[in-house]
Design a protein around this motif. Structure first.
Motif, PDB file in Angstrom:
ATOM      1  N   ALA A 293       0.726  -0.939  -0.262  1.00 44.14           N
ATOM      2  CA  ALA A 293       0.008  -0.182   0.550  1.00 44.14           C
ATOM      3  C   ALA A 293       0.603   1.132  -0.384  1.00 44.14           C
ATOM      4  CB  ALA A 293      -0.893   0.108   1.335  1.00 44.14           C
ATOM      5  N   ILE A 294       1.798   1.064   1.252  1.00 43.43           N
ATOM      6  CA  ILE A 294       2.871   2.328   0.799  1.00 43.43           C
ATOM      7  C   ILE A 294       3.257   2.672  -0.533  1.00 43.43           C
ATOM      8  CG2 ILE A 294       5.411   3.405   1.753  1.00 43.43           C
ATOM      9  CD1 ILE A 294       4.238   2.020   4.286  1.00 43.43           C
ATOM     10  N   GLU A 295       4.066   1.493  -1.307  1.00 43.96           N
ATOM     11  CA  GLU A 295       4.115   1.877  -2.414  1.00 43.96           C
ATOM     12  C   GLU A 295       3.645   2.230  -3.128  1.00 43.96           C
ATOM     13  OE1 GLU A 295       6.672  -2.160  -2.717  1.00 43.96           O
ATOM     14  OE2 GLU A 295       8.520  -2.033  -1.903  1.00 43.96           O
ATOM     15  N   PHE A 296       2.195   1.480  -3.570  1.00 44.99           N
ATOM     16  CA  PHE A 296       1.209   2.004  -4.364  1.00 44.99           C
ATOM     17  C   PHE A 296       0.383   3.687  -4.448  1.00 44.99           C
ATOM     18  CE2 PHE A 296      -3.523   1.860  -5.593  1.00 44.99           C
ATOM     19  CZ  PHE A 296      -3.362   1.448  -7.032  1.00 44.99           C
ATOM     20  N   PHE A 297       0.278   3.773  -2.863  1.00 43.18           N
ATOM     21  CA  PHE A 297      -0.459   4.976  -3.190  1.00 43.18           C
ATOM     22  C   PHE A 297       1.251   5.890  -2.436  1.00 43.18           C
ATOM     23  CE2 PHE A 297      -3.530   2.275  -1.242  1.00 43.18           C
ATOM     24  CZ  PHE A 297      -4.799   2.866  -1.884  1.00 43.18           C
ATOM     25  N   LYS A 298       1.978   6.383  -2.722  1.00 38.55           N
ATOM     26  CA  LYS A 298       2.823   6.787  -1.926  1.00 38.55           C
ATOM     27  C   LYS A 298       2.872   7.902  -1.780  1.00 38.55           C
ATOM     28  CE  LYS A 298       5.154   6.154  -6.294  1.00 38.55           C
ATOM     29  NZ  LYS A 298       5.054   4.498  -7.016  1.00 38.55           N
ATOM     30  N   ASP A 299       2.418   8.124  -0.395  1.00 39.67           N
ATOM     31  CA  ASP A 299       1.165   8.361   0.272  1.00 39.67           C
ATOM     32  C   ASP A 299       2.318   8.398   1.622  1.00 39.67           C
ATOM     33  OD1 ASP A 299      -0.480  10.467   1.359  1.00 39.67           O
ATOM     34  OD2 ASP A 299      -1.961   9.764   0.467  1.00 39.67           O
ATOM     35  N   GLU A 300       1.103   9.262   2.924  1.00 35.72           N
ATOM     36  CA  GLU A 300       1.732   9.271   4.255  1.00 35.72           C
ATOM     37  C   GLU A 300       0.405   8.144   4.610  1.00 35.72           C
ATOM     38  OE1 GLU A 300       0.088  12.229   7.155  1.00 35.72           O
ATOM     39  OE2 GLU A 300       2.349  12.072   7.758  1.00 35.72           O
ATOM     40  N   MET A 301       0.996   7.228   5.108  1.00 32.17           N
ATOM     41  CA  MET A 301      -0.209   5.913   5.969  1.00 32.17           C
ATOM     42  C   MET A 301      -0.671   5.637   6.715  1.00 32.17           C
ATOM     43  SD  MET A 301      -0.291   5.095   2.779  1.00 32.17           S
ATOM     44  CE  MET A 301      -1.440   3.998   2.446  1.00 32.17           C
ATOM     45  N   VAL A 302      -1.357   6.431   6.930  1.00 33.72           N
ATOM     46  CA  VAL A 302      -2.743   6.468   8.119  1.00 33.72           C
ATOM     47  C   VAL A 302      -3.666   5.079   8.818  1.00 33.72           C
ATOM     48  CG1 VAL A 302      -4.391   7.427  10.104  1.00 33.72           C
ATOM     49  CG2 VAL A 302      -2.429   8.788   9.219  1.00 33.72           C
ATOM     50  N   PHE A 303      -2.862   4.120   8.546  1.00 33.66           N
ATOM     51  CA  PHE A 303      -4.274   2.670   8.573  1.00 33.66           C
ATOM     52  C   PHE A 303      -5.282   3.154   9.275  1.00 33.66           C
ATOM     53  CE2 PHE A 303      -0.281   1.122   6.113  1.00 33.66           C
ATOM     54  CZ  PHE A 303      -1.184   1.098   5.117  1.00 33.66           C
ATOM     55  N   ALA A 304      -6.315   2.873   9.232  1.00 33.87           N
ATOM     56  CA  ALA A 304      -7.941   2.418  10.003  1.00 33.87           C
ATOM     57  C   ALA A 304      -8.553   1.317   9.812  1.00 33.87           C
ATOM     58  CB  ALA A 304      -8.788   4.116   9.727  1.00 33.87           C
ATOM     59  N   CYS A 305      -8.874   1.137  10.645  1.00 36.24           N
ATOM     60  CA  CYS A 305     -10.214  -0.182   9.929  1.00 36.24           C
ATOM     61  C   CYS A 305     -11.278  -0.536  11.154  1.00 36.24           C
ATOM     62  CB  CYS A 305      -9.098  -1.890  10.566  1.00 36.24           C
ATOM     63  SG  CYS A 305      -9.670  -2.703   9.831  1.00 36.24           S
ATOM     64  N   GLU A 306     -12.212  -0.454  11.036  1.00 36.32           N
ATOM     65  CA  GLU A 306     -13.523  -1.140  11.587  1.00 36.32           C
ATOM     66  C   GLU A 306     -13.891  -2.402  11.549  1.00 36.32           C
ATOM     67  OE1 GLU A 306     -16.974   1.376  12.786  1.00 36.32           O
ATOM     68  OE2 GLU A 306     -17.026   0.916  11.180  1.00 36.32           O
ATOM     69  N   SER A 307     -13.608  -3.210  12.127  1.00 40.28           N
ATOM     70  CA  SER A 307     -14.093  -5.043  12.154  1.00 40.28           C
ATOM     71  C   SER A 307     -14.366  -5.856  13.052  1.00 40.28           C
ATOM     72  CB  SER A 307     -13.058  -5.572  11.262  1.00 40.28           C
ATOM     73  OG  SER A 307     -12.756  -6.912  11.284  1.00 40.28           O
ATOM     74  N   TRP A 308     -14.868  -6.859  13.575  1.00 40.51           N
ATOM     75  CA  TRP A 308     -15.093  -8.019  14.797  1.00 40.51           C
ATOM     76  C   TRP A 308     -13.667  -8.343  14.976  1.00 40.51           C
ATOM     77  CZ3 TRP A 308     -12.594 -12.284  14.276  1.00 40.51           C
ATOM     78  CH2 TRP A 308     -12.162 -12.838  13.087  1.00 40.51           C
ATOM     79  N   MET A 309     -12.296  -7.786  14.039  1.00 48.29           N
ATOM     80  CA  MET A 309     -11.526  -8.418  13.655  1.00 48.29           C
ATOM     81  C   MET A 309     -10.379  -7.598  14.377  1.00 48.29           C
ATOM     82  SD  MET A 309      -9.418  -9.753  10.549  1.00 48.29           S
ATOM     83  CE  MET A 309     -10.222 -11.471  10.063  1.00 48.29           C
ATOM     84  N   LEU A 310     -11.262  -6.478  14.813  1.00 43.94           N
ATOM     85  CA  LEU A 310     -10.255  -5.229  16.719  1.00 43.94           C
ATOM     86  C   LEU A 310     -11.198  -4.964  18.055  1.00 43.94           C
ATOM     87  CD1 LEU A 310      -8.597  -3.929  13.850  1.00 43.94           C
ATOM     88  CD2 LEU A 310      -9.318  -1.704  14.724  1.00 43.94           C
ATOM     89  N   SER A 311     -12.065  -5.986  17.672  1.00 43.92           N
ATOM     90  CA  SER A 311     -12.683  -6.362  19.316  1.00 43.92           C
ATOM     91  C   SER A 311     -11.650  -6.350  20.652  1.00 43.92           C
ATOM     92  CB  SER A 311     -13.614  -7.883  18.869  1.00 43.92           C
ATOM     93  OG  SER A 311     -14.067  -8.222  20.655  1.00 43.92           O
ATOM     94  N   ASP A 312     -11.369  -5.656  22.005  1.00 39.78           N
ATOM     95  CA  ASP A 312     -11.260  -6.045  22.186  1.00 39.78           C
ATOM     96  C   ASP A 312     -11.642  -7.313  23.671  1.00 39.78           C
ATOM     97  OD1 ASP A 312     -13.525  -5.197  23.983  1.00 39.78           O
ATOM     98  OD2 ASP A 312     -13.109  -3.916  24.978  1.00 39.78           O
ATOM     99  N   ARG A 313     -12.113  -8.162  23.058  1.00 44.00           N
ATOM    100  CA  ARG A 313     -13.130  -9.480  23.550  1.00 44.00           C
ATOM    101  C   ARG A 313     -11.687 -10.717  22.274  1.00 44.00           C
ATOM    102  NH1 ARG A 313     -18.878  -7.758  25.344  1.00 44.00           N
ATOM    103  NH2 ARG A 313     -18.532  -6.534  27.567  1.00 44.00           N
ATOM    104  N   LEU A 314     -10.960 -10.854  21.775  1.00 48.76           N
ATOM    105  CA  LEU A 314     -10.722 -11.575  20.926  1.00 48.76           C
ATOM    106  C   LEU A 314     -10.200 -12.684  21.821  1.00 48.76           C
ATOM    107  CD1 LEU A 314      -9.680  -9.590  17.555  1.00 48.76           C
ATOM    108  CD2 LEU A 314     -11.710 -10.904  18.216  1.00 48.76           C
ATOM    109  N   GLU A 315      -9.583 -12.236  23.104  1.00 47.36           N
ATOM    110  CA  GLU A 315      -8.513 -13.060  23.591  1.00 47.36           C
ATOM    111  C   GLU A 315      -9.530 -14.156  24.061  1.00 47.36           C
ATOM    112  OE1 GLU A 315      -6.560  -9.476  23.907  1.00 47.36           O
ATOM    113  OE2 GLU A 315      -8.160  -9.682  24.172  1.00 47.36           O
ATOM    114  N   LEU A 316     -10.784 -14.084  24.533  1.00 51.29           N
ATOM    115  CA  LEU A 316     -11.623 -14.792  24.905  1.00 51.29           C
ATOM    116  C   LEU A 316     -11.296 -15.682  23.856  1.00 51.29           C
ATOM    117  CD1 LEU A 316     -15.098 -12.165  26.241  1.00 51.29           C
ATOM    118  CD2 LEU A 316     -12.862 -14.135  27.470  1.00 51.29           C
ATOM    119  N   ILE A 317     -11.705 -16.018  22.345  1.00 50.60           N
ATOM    120  CA  ILE A 317     -12.481 -16.935  21.494  1.00 50.60           C
ATOM    121  C   ILE A 317     -10.281 -17.378  20.439  1.00 50.60           C
ATOM    122  CG2 ILE A 317     -14.042 -16.028  21.343  1.00 50.60           C
ATOM    123  CD1 ILE A 317     -13.588 -14.854  18.575  1.00 50.60           C
TER     124      ILE A 317
END
Length: 287
Positions: free
Chosen positions: A198-222
């Motif tokens: 992505a860094i090579e493709f966009f050639k930009d300052e990369m601030v990544f964001a994500c909204e997903s179940w993979m960012l749950s703070d309860r993942l340690e439960l499973i």
């Protein structure tokens, strides 16, 4: 993408480079669309004014979706056919912008995933997620390695960033949303490789964001602590958690150990939910 699809992709690129122009039949082959559905497309073509719909798509996004909602609601096979025609045009847009063919095919392969989801959810062959695939067709989403990247305005999340005193790191009015397509193993090495692509493709300052179940703070439960999912999440500063729905269940195989864990927690009133966060690992922190 599995080995069979990779072989198809290699053969397809060979054909395109050496023999003829890219056409909708090439997409049928690449996306593994059954002959029975292709035959229906031939019938659908007679009932749809594809040229008009494509003109509407390019002239006004709002008017295109207004037409679709009023005239093609739940006509999933017709919608797929329209989008496949647009995807052929997209191939030449990539060419015009000197974007590699493999990125086009990796990106457009998402249609195959959402065809399968349409079958699971509606028992109908076609395309339901037209607003999502619209982003691909308008070159607002690119699949670079394992992950997809979508440039989005930062304003919709700026209040959250301010609450966590992170707004000072967003030096532009956008950042890059990360999406994790289903159907492939989530290797952490591949995740890091995608960030680099992505860094090579966009050639930009990369601030990544994500909204997903993979960012749950309860993942340690499973998941165990060495899980690739946890490694992915731990690259993000978690800013918000939503508990109203178990989005993870959409991606679980019924009867699997993980599905049983999630269902058991849900019966106890514990939802995995989903989280939103940003990754600042790829920007200069000096402010």
């Amino acid at each position: 993408m599995n080995l069979k699809v990779h072989v198809q992709l290699d053969l397809l690129i060979l054909v395109l480079n050496n023999m003829r122009r890219f056409a909708i039949n090439d997409l049928y082959d690449f996306l593994q669309i059954p002959d029975s559905e292709v035959a229906k497309f031939n019938e659908i073509n007679d009932s749809l004014n594809i040229d008009y719909l494509k003109k509407l798509f390019y002239e006004s996004e709002d008017e295109f979706f207004e037409y679709v909602e009023n005239n093609l609601n739940e006509e999933y096979l017709k919608l797929l056919y329209i989008y496949l025609n647009l995807a052929v045009d997209l191939y030449y847009d990539y060419k015009e912008n000197n974007i590699a063919e493999n990125i086009y095919f990796d990106t457009i392969d998402d249609i195959r995933i959402w065809i399968n989801n349409c079958i699971k959810e509606t028992n109908t062959y076609g395309l339901k997620e037209i607003y999502w695939i619209n982003e691909h067709l308008r070159m607002r989403i690119f699949k670079l390695g394992r992950l997809q990247f979508q440039k989005r305005e930062a304003t919709e999340f700026m209040d959250l960033l301010k609450q966590h005193t992170l707004d000072k790191f967003i030096k532009k009015d956008y950042f890059y949303f990360v999406h994790i397509p289903e159907g492939e193993r989530l290797s952490y090495d591949l995740v890091l490789d995608s960030y680099q692509k992505a860094i090579e493709f966009f050639k930009d300052e990369m601030v990544f964001a994500c909204e997903s179940w993979m960012l749950s703070d309860r993942l340690e439960l499973i998941f165990n602590n060495d899980s690739n999912v946890l490694k992915f999440r731990n690259d993000y500063i978690l800013l918000n958690q939503i508990r109203d729905e178990n989005h993870i269940k959409r991606y679980l195989k019924e009867g699997s150990r993980l599905a049983d864990k999630v269902n058991s927690l849900e019966k106890d009133g514990i939802m995995i939910g989903e989280g939103f966060g940003i990754c600042l690992n790829y920007i200069e922190r000096g402010v």
